[in-house]
Design a protein around this motif. Structure first.
Motif, short mmCIF file in Angstrom:
data_model
loop_
_atom_site.label_atom_id
_atom_site.label_comp_id
_atom_site.label_asym_id
_atom_site.label_seq_id
_atom_site.Cartn_x
_atom_site.Cartn_y
_atom_site.Cartn_z
N HIS A 120 0.83 -1.20 0.00
CA HIS A 120 0.00 0.00 0.00
C HIS A 120 0.87 1.25 0.00
O HIS A 120 0.57 2.24 -0.70
N ALA A 121 1.96 1.23 0.79
CA ALA A 121 2.84 2.40 0.85
C ALA A 121 3.48 2.67 -0.51
O ALA A 121 3.59 3.82 -0.95
N ILE A 122 3.89 1.62 -1.19
CA ILE A 122 4.52 1.77 -2.51
C ILE A 122 3.49 2.29 -3.52
O ILE A 122 3.77 3.20 -4.31
N ALA A 123 2.28 1.72 -3.47
CA ALA A 123 1.24 2.11 -4.42
C ALA A 123 0.78 3.55 -4.21
O ALA A 123 0.54 4.29 -5.18
N SER A 124 0.66 3.97 -2.96
CA SER A 124 0.14 5.30 -2.66
C SER A 124 1.23 6.35 -2.55
O SER A 124 0.95 7.56 -2.65
N GLY A 125 2.45 5.90 -2.32
CA GLY A 125 3.56 6.84 -2.13
C GLY A 125 3.65 7.39 -0.73
O GLY A 125 4.48 8.26 -0.45
N GLN A 126 2.81 6.87 0.18
CA GLN A 126 2.84 7.33 1.57
C GLN A 126 2.79 6.16 2.53
O GLN A 126 2.02 5.21 2.34
N TRP A 127 3.63 6.24 3.57
CA TRP A 127 3.69 5.18 4.58
C TRP A 127 3.34 5.83 5.92
O TRP A 127 4.09 6.63 6.45
N TYR A 128 2.17 5.48 6.43
CA TYR A 128 1.70 6.03 7.69
C TYR A 128 2.20 5.16 8.85
O TYR A 128 2.06 3.94 8.84
N THR A 129 2.76 5.81 9.86
CA THR A 129 3.36 5.08 10.97
C THR A 129 3.35 5.94 12.22
O THR A 129 3.23 7.17 12.14
N SER A 130 3.46 5.31 13.37
CA SER A 130 3.66 6.04 14.62
C SER A 130 4.96 5.60 15.29
O SER A 130 5.17 5.85 16.48
N ALA A 131 5.84 4.95 14.51
CA ALA A 131 7.07 4.38 15.07
C ALA A 131 8.16 5.42 15.29
O ALA A 131 9.17 5.12 15.94
N ALA A 132 7.99 6.64 14.76
CA ALA A 132 8.97 7.72 14.90
C ALA A 132 10.36 7.22 14.46
O ALA A 132 10.49 6.65 13.38
N ASP A 133 11.38 7.43 15.30
CA ASP A 133 12.74 7.03 14.93
C ASP A 133 13.15 5.71 15.56
O ASP A 133 14.35 5.40 15.64
N GLY A 134 12.16 4.94 16.03
CA GLY A 134 12.47 3.63 16.58
C GLY A 134 13.02 2.70 15.51
O GLY A 134 12.67 2.81 14.34
N ARG A 135 13.86 1.79 15.92
CA ARG A 135 14.50 0.87 14.97
C ARG A 135 14.00 -0.55 15.15
O ARG A 135 13.57 -0.95 16.25
N ILE A 136 14.08 -1.30 14.07
CA ILE A 136 13.64 -2.70 14.08
C ILE A 136 14.51 -3.50 13.11
O ILE A 136 14.80 -3.04 12.02
N ALA A 137 14.94 -4.66 13.56
CA ALA A 137 15.81 -5.53 12.74
C ALA A 137 14.99 -6.71 12.24
O ALA A 137 15.05 -7.81 12.80
N HIS A 138 14.20 -6.48 11.19
CA HIS A 138 13.40 -7.56 10.62
C HIS A 138 14.30 -8.73 10.20
O HIS A 138 15.36 -8.52 9.61
N GLY A 139 13.85 -9.93 10.50
CA GLY A 139 14.58 -11.12 10.09
C GLY A 139 13.74 -11.99 9.18
O GLY A 139 12.51 -11.95 9.23
N ALA A 140 14.39 -12.76 8.33
CA ALA A 140 13.67 -13.68 7.44
C ALA A 140 13.08 -14.83 8.24
O ALA A 140 13.75 -15.41 9.09
N ARG A 141 11.83 -15.16 7.95
CA ARG A 141 11.19 -16.28 8.66
C ARG A 141 12.01 -17.56 8.48
O ARG A 141 12.19 -18.35 9.42
N ASP A 142 12.52 -17.77 7.27
CA ASP A 142 13.28 -19.00 7.02
C ASP A 142 14.58 -19.04 7.82
O ASP A 142 15.00 -20.11 8.26
N ASP A 143 15.21 -17.88 8.03
CA ASP A 143 16.41 -17.84 8.86
C ASP A 143 16.09 -18.22 10.29
O ASP A 143 16.86 -18.92 10.96
N MET A 144 14.95 -17.74 10.78
CA MET A 144 14.55 -18.10 12.14
C MET A 144 14.20 -19.59 12.20
O MET A 144 14.51 -20.27 13.19
N ALA A 145 13.58 -20.10 11.14
CA ALA A 145 13.22 -21.53 11.12
C ALA A 145 14.45 -22.42 11.19
O ALA A 145 14.46 -23.42 11.93
#
Length: 296
Positions: free
Chosen positions: A159-184
């Protein structure tokens, strides 16, 4: 090591991933693997490979005891019940009690980072309560505190890519997304290791990003600019409802951003590589591999 290994939720994405890594990456003989699920008919492919299939319902403690009797090491994959009514914690407590009754020698569980009281994530109490039940059982344990999956970005990025806008309340918080397969593969390695000590691992991707940094990475990969729009939690909740997200689920989604903003999910660990010997895949790798699906 000849212990029998049981995986609950074996028909789910993570459960299947763990079992396939047991078989194909770690070369565990199928005769040592038990796949437990409410719907055994969904696991015919694993049965043909020689994996034992057991019916197990988290709402039916007797079925769990019967399934767990055949295994020395049991992996409890957290259930999908996140209705905030306490059902998931009760299901997990049923599983822990069944493991105790069945004489399981080591209990493994998929939790979340920093689930202790005070977490903004609305279902964190389910995980914290389960961890406490496991510790109270006296069974040696391994707890995997799974960070957020890269695949979770499918909820927001298209949706963010299609609309050009990404709505969030995360501010400058960071997150280290990991691949599900790596966790598996990391979880499979921990399950097959035979380690008897009680341990807790936090599984993350290799680098933590702010939403703005993820948006810049997405733009670099797809060529589509994204403006990050920071909102209050309340405004984001109302926006999600207006976009069609169910009113009882929207606050849960927003609590992820609150959690990110609070800094409770910004850690980066080497647990995946420590457990599996494999370096976790980068976020750029995920974006490039899924460019077509994300950008439509």
């Amino acid at each position: 090591m000849t212990e029998t290994l049981l995986v609950t939720g074996a028909s789910g994405q993570l459960g299947r991933g763990v079992i396939h890594h047991l078989l194909d990456t770690l070369k565990v003989p199928p005769a040592r693997i038990v796949a437990a699920t409410r719907n055994p008919e969904n696991l015919a492919d694993l049965a043909t490979r020689g994996v034992a299939i057991r019916q197990a319902d988290f709402d039916d403690t007797a079925s769990l005891v019967e399934a767990f009797k055949v295994a020395a090491r049991v992996l409890i994959i957290s259930t999908g019940e996140i209705d905030l009514g306490g059902k998931r914690l009760k299901q997990h407590e049923n599983a822990v009690a069944a493991a105790k009754k069945a004489g399981v020698s080591h209990l493994l569980y998929t939790s979340m980072p920093n689930p202790e009281p005070g977490s903004p994530v609305l279902f964190a109490g389910d995980h914290y309560g389960t961890e406490q039940a496991i510790k109270a059982s006296g069974i040696p344990y391994t707890i995997f505190r799974n960070g957020w999956y890269q695949e979770n970005l499918f909820m927001s990025l298209p949706h963010a890519i299609a609309s050009g806008q990404w709505y969030t309340s995360a501010a400058d918080g960071r997150i280290a997304h990991g691949a599900r397969d790596d966790m598996a593969v990391a979880i499979a390695a921990g399950l097959a290791s035979g380690d008897a000590e009680s341990t807790t691992y936090t599984l993350t991707g290799p680098q933590a990003y702010t939403v703005a940094e993820i948006a810049a990475l997405v733009t670099d990969v797809t060529g589509k600019p994204i403006e990050v729009v920071q909102l209050s939690d309340e405004a984001l909740t109302e926006g999600l409802k207006a976009a069609g997200i169910p009113s009882d689920f929207a606050p849960i989604v927003v609590s992820f951003d609150t959690n990110t903003r609070s800094g409770r999910i910004g850690m980066v660990t080497d647990a995946i590589e420590t457990l599996s010997g494999k370096k976790p895949k980068s976020l750029r790798h995920f974006l490039e591999a899924n460019k077509a699906a994300l950008a439509g």
